[in-house]
Motif scaffolding. Sequence first.
Motif, PDB file in Angstrom:
ATOM      1  N   ALA A 124      -6.760  -3.652  26.647  1.00  0.00           N
ATOM      2  CA  ALA A 124      -7.239  -2.296  26.380  1.00  0.00           C
ATOM      3  C   ALA A 124      -6.190  -1.198  26.387  1.00  0.00           C
ATOM      4  O   ALA A 124      -6.368  -0.180  25.716  1.00  0.00           O
ATOM      5  N   ALA A 125      -5.116  -1.324  27.175  1.00  0.00           N
ATOM      6  CA  ALA A 125      -4.141  -0.229  27.284  1.00  0.00           C
ATOM      7  C   ALA A 125      -3.524   0.076  25.916  1.00  0.00           C
ATOM      8  O   ALA A 125      -3.318  -0.845  25.121  1.00  0.00           O
ATOM      9  N   PRO A 126      -3.273   1.356  25.582  1.00  0.00           N
ATOM     10  CA  PRO A 126      -3.350   2.536  26.458  1.00  0.00           C
ATOM     11  C   PRO A 126      -4.733   3.149  26.600  1.00  0.00           C
ATOM     12  O   PRO A 126      -4.932   4.038  27.403  1.00  0.00           O
ATOM     13  N   GLY A 127      -5.731   2.730  25.790  1.00  0.00           N
ATOM     14  CA  GLY A 127      -7.099   3.158  26.051  1.00  0.00           C
ATOM     15  C   GLY A 127      -7.800   3.968  24.989  1.00  0.00           C
ATOM     16  O   GLY A 127      -8.945   4.370  25.189  1.00  0.00           O
ATOM     17  N   VAL A 213      -5.162  -7.752  20.196  1.00  0.00           N
ATOM     18  CA  VAL A 213      -4.202  -8.562  20.949  1.00  0.00           C
ATOM     19  C   VAL A 213      -2.773  -8.010  20.875  1.00  0.00           C
ATOM     20  O   VAL A 213      -2.429  -7.263  19.946  1.00  0.00           O
ATOM     21  N   PRO A 214      -1.920  -8.388  21.842  1.00  0.00           N
ATOM     22  CA  PRO A 214      -0.496  -8.039  21.747  1.00  0.00           C
ATOM     23  C   PRO A 214       0.077  -8.623  20.459  1.00  0.00           C
ATOM     24  O   PRO A 214      -0.233  -9.763  20.098  1.00  0.00           O
ATOM     25  N   CYS A 215       0.890  -7.851  19.754  1.00  0.00           N
ATOM     26  CA  CYS A 215       1.433  -8.332  18.475  1.00  0.00           C
ATOM     27  C   CYS A 215       2.856  -7.831  18.293  1.00  0.00           C
ATOM     28  O   CYS A 215       3.371  -7.063  19.094  1.00  0.00           O
ATOM     29  N   SER A 216       3.480  -8.270  17.218  1.00  0.00           N
ATOM     30  CA  SER A 216       4.881  -7.907  16.954  1.00  0.00           C
ATOM     31  C   SER A 216       5.027  -6.461  16.493  1.00  0.00           C
ATOM     32  O   SER A 216       6.119  -5.900  16.526  1.00  0.00           O
ATOM     33  N   GLY A 217       3.925  -5.843  16.030  1.00  0.00           N
ATOM     34  CA  GLY A 217       3.886  -4.396  15.810  1.00  0.00           C
ATOM     35  C   GLY A 217       4.586  -3.863  14.576  1.00  0.00           C
ATOM     36  O   GLY A 217       4.873  -2.662  14.511  1.00  0.00           O
ATOM     37  N   SER A 245      -5.116 -18.070  22.191  1.00  0.00           N
ATOM     38  CA  SER A 245      -5.765 -18.292  23.485  1.00  0.00           C
ATOM     39  C   SER A 245      -6.607 -17.089  23.899  1.00  0.00           C
ATOM     40  O   SER A 245      -7.685 -17.256  24.479  1.00  0.00           O
ATOM     41  N   ILE A 246      -6.143 -15.879  23.599  1.00  0.00           N
ATOM     42  CA  ILE A 246      -6.931 -14.681  23.920  1.00  0.00           C
ATOM     43  C   ILE A 246      -8.205 -14.644  23.066  1.00  0.00           C
ATOM     44  O   ILE A 246      -9.298 -14.361  23.574  1.00  0.00           O
ATOM     45  N   ALA A 247      -8.061 -14.929  21.785  1.00  0.00           N
ATOM     46  CA  ALA A 247      -9.225 -14.924  20.887  1.00  0.00           C
ATOM     47  C   ALA A 247     -10.232 -15.998  21.292  1.00  0.00           C
ATOM     48  O   ALA A 247     -11.455 -15.761  21.262  1.00  0.00           O
ATOM     49  N   TYR A 270       1.018 -15.058  10.473  1.00  0.00           N
ATOM     50  CA  TYR A 270       1.029 -15.943  11.651  1.00  0.00           C
ATOM     51  C   TYR A 270       0.193 -15.348  12.774  1.00  0.00           C
ATOM     52  O   TYR A 270      -0.363 -16.074  13.601  1.00  0.00           O
ATOM     53  N   GLU A 271       0.124 -14.016  12.832  1.00  0.00           N
ATOM     54  CA  GLU A 271      -0.609 -13.328  13.891  1.00  0.00           C
ATOM     55  C   GLU A 271      -2.014 -12.928  13.450  1.00  0.00           C
ATOM     56  O   GLU A 271      -2.805 -12.470  14.279  1.00  0.00           O
TER      57      GLU A 271
END
Length: 691
Positions: A124-127, A213-217, A245-247, A270-271
């Motif tokens: 969730a961060a930063p919200g 999810v966290p990604c390469s951005g 794994s998060i999904a 890939y992401e």
Amino acid sequence: RNEDDWDLFIESLNSPLLASFRINESCVYKEILMKELKELTTISSEKNQTSIVEPLKWYEPKNIAYKLSLDKREIKNLPENQALKAWMVQQTEAGAISRQEEVSMVPPIFLDPKPGDLVIDMCAAPGSKTGQILEMIQRPGDGCWGKVSNGLVVANDSNRNRAFMLMHQCKRSTSKNLLVTWCDAQLFPTLGPDASKARGMKIGAFNRVLCDVPCSGDGTARKSPFMWKIWSTHASLALHPVQISIALRGAALLKVGGRMVYSTCSFSPYENEAVICELLRLTKGSLELVECKEMLPELKRREGLSNWFVLDDEEKSNAKKNKAKKSKKMKAKVTNVGTVTLPATNTNEVATNANEVATNANEVATKTNEDATKANEDATNPLDEICQMGYNYYPSFESVPESIHQRVKKSCFPPSKNECKAFKIERCMRFLPQDQNSGGFFVAVLEKVAELKAAPNEEANRKAKSNCSSSSNKCFLRDALEALGEEANETKLEEEEKVANRPSKGRNGKYNHKPEDGQKSEMVPYDGEDWDNIKEFYGLSESFPRDNLYVHKVGSSVVFLVSNRARSLILDTEEAKRLKVVGSGVKVFEKNSKAKSACKYRVSFEGLSSIFTQLTKRVLEIGDADFLTAMRGGMIKLEEFSEEMQEDLKGEDMGNLILVLRRSLSKSNKVAFPIWKDKMINVLVKKEYLA
């Protein structure tokens, strides 16, 4: 590829990102804000008037979200924009608006949470998305001034510091329907009354799940230009299994019939599509991609990809890192070196050597050009040029060296034609910067149509689990590994348990937090030591939800009111021991031990709307003129109020009082605020709320 489209794509990425924001749906002063915004953003000339702000046409509800024709640097630095900047800062602090990137607003709308839903934002961060979801489950009037909202948003982050930042950002919403946790998203435990029976983690409790999810951005390159220098396919490939794994865990937490949104701010397949394809393979028909063409018709989007190249640039990525390290060391050396005197040399010799080097260089360049021309003529692989830049191209998983299977996984490769047809991968949505002058984003909307199928090794692991204590972290971690289809061996569980319990370190290298033995929750029930005094002083009704009062630690001076759902699902269950609860609810009482009053606790402005209807004492009506006097804030002399108001105040004992605007008494959204009566009147409202 379309060359014109590619040129537009690159041109967009090279331009700064325009600022955007939302007016919070729960704000009761929308009309006033919109009027102020119009005044601040209208530029008048002799011939006409132009505006530097426009509503986002695709956003629903309408006239809530806006985009400026300025980027954040122009707002911050240009003198003519300082009034607008001050207004945006003030309204953000007051919780009236939320500054949020345009494409970041997309996932919560496709998630489509309803009032009363149980929702989890897994990363969730930063919200900003969490705040948007909170507004959606608590529409204007719902949950305000004593009305009950049964929804709950669980906002989770794997990093403790980010989780606390998330809590700070979301407190502006003044909602008791929020619970912030600190847990690895892949290991988030099952919640609800069936949690103890659902150790296989196949029975979900949530109506909606957001996996941003966290990604390469690389989709944020317009907002963060430094991404151009640090992005690599190597990082993208490394994130791929984490995202799966998060999904997968999100799918396990979802109820049948519920909706999950998977999103990234990355262009990398890939992401994106590769993760969705693997998720659909692993869930074996329990999840389906949702067709969203009818939703937000004015929002431009592209279909998901069904084919892509798999490239790896580990060597290039490592070279970048080494170069950066070397550059850093060189800078350090240069900083410490004074004037360097070089030995004298023969100028003629240097010139002669330079001419020889230049001649040789020309010969080499000529030969290189000839070789390059011949290579281009013979080339048949369109990726030769890319490979010459330091990338490795793998046409299939079989061509990947076994030594890097851990990094370049089979699931990174495009789906087969049959899989594309079965998965309906075109239902994924790509948002490109050139389409609506925004950042880049990927969104996939999934519905859970059946419970997840058991992992092949689940039965054997279930038997092994019977030897574990029900309160042990090992059972929890074993279940998480099962959900990922991994072998649950004791060594791996012990290592995972150490990582899960390890506190985070600050910049100084010291641990920020030392978990207490036997207690990972950061919220505990209010002990009620002063409850009789509070209840009597404010005349709280018998129906007041006393059991929903919590504090961050025993003896804390700040008391929070949480929702029934937060308490019953998490805070009062065994699952709370598996989570680290950073915070929940809204601040309602705050203690001042030095106060000269019959009750040391005052009502917090943030939580006043949640308990107002429960107050039968210490409430005074106030007229328009006295209201304007109070809105100056700070310390105010008693004589500055009207005679009627002075008499009312003199009739009350010293301490906390609630003033409510007389003409708002019959309205659903009241205007009320706390004060402290002493020799002078202290208005207990932050300055950003008063302006």
